[in-house]
Design a protein around this motif. Structure first.
Motif, PDB file in Angstrom:
ATOM      1  N   ALA A  97      30.162  58.480 -12.091  1.00  0.00           N
ATOM      2  CA  ALA A  97      29.131  57.961 -11.285  1.00  0.00           C
ATOM      3  C   ALA A  97      27.740  58.221 -11.688  1.00  0.00           C
ATOM      4  N   GLN A  98      26.849  57.338 -11.198  1.00  0.00           N
ATOM      5  CA  GLN A  98      25.177  57.478 -11.564  1.00  0.00           C
ATOM      6  C   GLN A  98      25.053  58.814 -11.945  1.00  0.00           C
ATOM      7  N   GLN A  99      24.368  59.133 -13.020  1.00  0.00           N
ATOM      8  CA  GLN A  99      24.112  60.318 -13.466  1.00  0.00           C
ATOM      9  C   GLN A  99      22.540  60.543 -13.672  1.00  0.00           C
ATOM     10  N   THR A 100      21.790  61.373 -13.053  1.00  0.00           N
ATOM     11  CA  THR A 100      20.260  61.591 -13.285  1.00  0.00           C
ATOM     12  C   THR A 100      20.102  63.078 -13.756  1.00  0.00           C
ATOM     13  N   GLN A 101      19.514  63.154 -14.730  1.00  0.00           N
ATOM     14  CA  GLN A 101      18.983  64.764 -15.128  1.00  0.00           C
ATOM     15  C   GLN A 101      17.321  64.659 -15.663  1.00  0.00           C
ATOM     16  N   THR A 102      16.759  65.765 -15.323  1.00  0.00           N
ATOM     17  CA  THR A 102      15.519  66.042 -15.586  1.00  0.00           C
ATOM     18  C   THR A 102      15.422  67.244 -16.540  1.00  0.00           C
ATOM     19  N   ALA A 103      14.271  66.963 -17.652  1.00  0.00           N
ATOM     20  CA  ALA A 103      14.112  68.191 -18.631  1.00  0.00           C
ATOM     21  C   ALA A 103      12.538  68.096 -18.769  1.00  0.00           C
ATOM     22  N   ILE A 104      11.997  69.376 -18.918  1.00  0.00           N
ATOM     23  CA  ILE A 104      10.578  69.781 -19.569  1.00  0.00           C
ATOM     24  C   ILE A 104      10.618  69.652 -20.802  1.00  0.00           C
ATOM     25  N   ILE A 105       9.824  68.951 -21.451  1.00  0.00           N
ATOM     26  CA  ILE A 105       9.812  68.772 -22.873  1.00  0.00           C
ATOM     27  C   ILE A 105       8.446  68.625 -23.378  1.00  0.00           C
ATOM     28  N   LYS A 106       7.948  69.930 -24.168  1.00  0.00           N
ATOM     29  CA  LYS A 106       6.606  70.063 -24.353  1.00  0.00           C
ATOM     30  C   LYS A 106       5.493  69.702 -23.395  1.00  0.00           C
ATOM     31  N   GLY A 107       6.213  70.266 -22.191  1.00  0.00           N
ATOM     32  CA  GLY A 107       5.063  70.341 -21.258  1.00  0.00           C
ATOM     33  C   GLY A 107       5.119  69.003 -20.350  1.00  0.00           C
ATOM     34  N   ARG A 108       6.025  68.221 -20.449  1.00  0.00           N
ATOM     35  CA  ARG A 108       6.018  67.025 -19.938  1.00  0.00           C
ATOM     36  C   ARG A 108       7.605  66.743 -19.280  1.00  0.00           C
ATOM     37  N   ARG A 109       7.574  66.098 -18.114  1.00  0.00           N
ATOM     38  CA  ARG A 109       8.724  65.835 -17.190  1.00  0.00           C
ATOM     39  C   ARG A 109       9.347  64.463 -17.942  1.00  0.00           C
ATOM     40  N   TYR A 110      10.732  64.534 -18.154  1.00  0.00           N
ATOM     41  CA  TYR A 110      11.313  63.437 -18.468  1.00  0.00           C
ATOM     42  C   TYR A 110      12.620  63.156 -17.554  1.00  0.00           C
ATOM     43  N   THR A 111      12.936  62.273 -17.004  1.00  0.00           N
ATOM     44  CA  THR A 111      13.941  61.970 -16.215  1.00  0.00           C
ATOM     45  C   THR A 111      14.694  60.876 -16.920  1.00  0.00           C
ATOM     46  N   GLY A 112      16.155  61.088 -17.023  1.00  0.00           N
ATOM     47  CA  GLY A 112      17.285  60.212 -17.606  1.00  0.00           C
ATOM     48  C   GLY A 112      18.030  59.767 -16.440  1.00  0.00           C
ATOM     49  N   LEU A 126      21.715  57.468 -16.106  1.00  0.00           N
ATOM     50  CA  LEU A 126      22.878  56.582 -16.591  1.00  0.00           C
ATOM     51  C   LEU A 126      23.544  56.102 -15.528  1.00  0.00           C
ATOM     52  N   ASP A 127      23.816  54.542 -15.554  1.00  0.00           N
ATOM     53  CA  ASP A 127      24.635  53.961 -14.656  1.00  0.00           C
ATOM     54  C   ASP A 127      25.356  52.734 -15.314  1.00  0.00           C
ATOM     55  N   LYS A 128      26.039  52.003 -14.519  1.00  0.00           N
ATOM     56  CA  LYS A 128      26.714  50.890 -15.166  1.00  0.00           C
ATOM     57  C   LYS A 128      25.874  49.917 -15.793  1.00  0.00           C
ATOM     58  N   SER A 129      24.415  49.946 -15.763  1.00  0.00           N
ATOM     59  CA  SER A 129      23.555  49.141 -16.432  1.00  0.00           C
ATOM     60  C   SER A 129      23.103  49.313 -17.700  1.00  0.00           C
ATOM     61  N   GLY A 130      23.269  50.704 -17.814  1.00  0.00           N
ATOM     62  CA  GLY A 130      22.651  51.440 -19.057  1.00  0.00           C
ATOM     63  C   GLY A 130      22.094  52.747 -18.765  1.00  0.00           C
ATOM     64  N   PHE A 131      21.092  53.096 -19.876  1.00  0.00           N
ATOM     65  CA  PHE A 131      20.380  54.418 -19.888  1.00  0.00           C
ATOM     66  C   PHE A 131      19.017  54.113 -19.692  1.00  0.00           C
ATOM     67  N   CYS A 132      18.235  54.809 -18.774  1.00  0.00           N
ATOM     68  CA  CYS A 132      17.017  54.749 -18.928  1.00  0.00           C
ATOM     69  C   CYS A 132      16.148  56.059 -18.779  1.00  0.00           C
ATOM     70  N   LEU A 133      15.023  56.216 -19.642  1.00  0.00           N
ATOM     71  CA  LEU A 133      14.387  57.307 -19.574  1.00  0.00           C
ATOM     72  C   LEU A 133      12.783  57.261 -19.216  1.00  0.00           C
ATOM     73  N   ILE A 134      12.435  57.827 -18.173  1.00  0.00           N
ATOM     74  CA  ILE A 134      11.054  57.751 -17.861  1.00  0.00           C
ATOM     75  C   ILE A 134      10.436  58.895 -17.733  1.00  0.00           C
ATOM     76  N   THR A 135       8.982  59.109 -17.565  1.00  0.00           N
ATOM     77  CA  THR A 135       7.948  60.157 -17.635  1.00  0.00           C
ATOM     78  C   THR A 135       7.777  60.195 -16.176  1.00  0.00           C
ATOM     79  N   GLN A 136       7.169  61.486 -15.546  1.00  0.00           N
ATOM     80  CA  GLN A 136       6.700  61.714 -14.363  1.00  0.00           C
ATOM     81  C   GLN A 136       5.630  60.752 -13.943  1.00  0.00           C
ATOM     82  N   LYS A 137       5.149  59.845 -15.023  1.00  0.00           N
ATOM     83  CA  LYS A 137       4.019  58.887 -14.382  1.00  0.00           C
ATOM     84  C   LYS A 137       4.807  57.491 -14.208  1.00  0.00           C
ATOM     85  N   ARG A 138       6.068  57.608 -14.356  1.00  0.00           N
ATOM     86  CA  ARG A 138       7.066  56.181 -14.231  1.00  0.00           C
ATOM     87  C   ARG A 138       7.002  55.602 -15.372  1.00  0.00           C
TER      88      ARG A 138
END
Length: 222
Positions: free
Chosen positions: A35-50, A52-64
């Motif tokens: 099912a649709q998966q969402t995970q968030t990680a803090i890397i070098k002080g910046r928040r990244y949210t990934g 994954l769903d049926k359309s593919g994978f997308c990674l965005i920052t906290q500023k979208r």
């Protein structure tokens, strides 16, 4: 009582509906995708949210801002984990199928704050570092209910995988041996053959043997 329940084909109609729903579900979602998966990680002080769903994978920052956008390529799941032990988490995109621990890997680039694909990583499943070195080794089954298997010694340069050595175990009852090769430019040169029973002396058998061999012999392949 409604006429529907008197119809002789009611069971068939019900089963047809079930098959139709199952068909829609199968074509709507890639095989093996959770099912649709969402995970968030803090890397070098910046928040990244990934995501994954049926359309593919997308990674965005906290500023979208979109950092990475990939079409669905039979990915089963993803996680953030530091592959090259540089202190920054990378992105592992897991493939579905019968090959365990097979991933597409995107390495974090600290100087740019983005991610770049490590070319050829899906060819080295279950990759682990040779402790205290810049080299890595893989493990993969290659048939006969995992009685035939292999391992590659490799290093990373310019975001590409370069193989230096290969171990091939054959336990299908034909040879029952271990072949060790030096690899250069994808060409293999046999340097040693051992009886398959060699792995019995190691904890975890073949995996223990592979770890021990590369740890103690990697320098012979450089």
């Amino acid at each position: 009582m409604p006429q529907l329940y008197k119809h002789s084909n009611v069971s068939c109609n019900f089963m047809s509906c079930l098959f139709y729903i199952a068909f829609i579900v199968i074509i709507a979602f890639p095989v093996g995708l959770k099912a649709q998966q969402t995970q968030t990680a803090i890397i070098k002080g910046r928040r990244y949210t990934g995501q994954l769903d049926k359309s593919g994978f997308c990674l965005i920052t906290q500023k979208r801002d979109t950092v990475l956008s990939l079409p669905q390529a039979d990915f089963f799941g993803f996680t953030f984990k530091d592959f090259n032990l540089d202190g920054y988490k990378d992105i592992y995109l897991e493939w579905s199928g019968n090959m365990p621990d097979r991933y597409t890997l995107y390495l974090f680039v600290p100087s740019k704050g983005n991610f770049k694909e490590l070319t050829g990583f899906s060819e080295v499943p279950s990759a682990k570092p040779v402790k205290g070195t810049v080299y890595y080794y893989s493990y993969y089954p290659s048939g006969c209910a995992d009685m035939t298997w292999g391992s590659d010694l490799f290093y990373v340069k310019d975001y590409k995988i370069f193989k230096l050595g290969n171990i091939k175990g054959d336990g299908c009852g034909i040879k029952d041996d271990i072949s060790i090769f030096r690899v250069r430019d994808e060409k293999k040169l046999l340097i040693k053959t051992l009886p398959l029973i060699t792995i019995k002396a190691y904890k975890d058998n073949k995996r223990g043997y592979i770890k021990h061999y590369w740890t103690n012999n990697y320098s012979k392949f450089i």
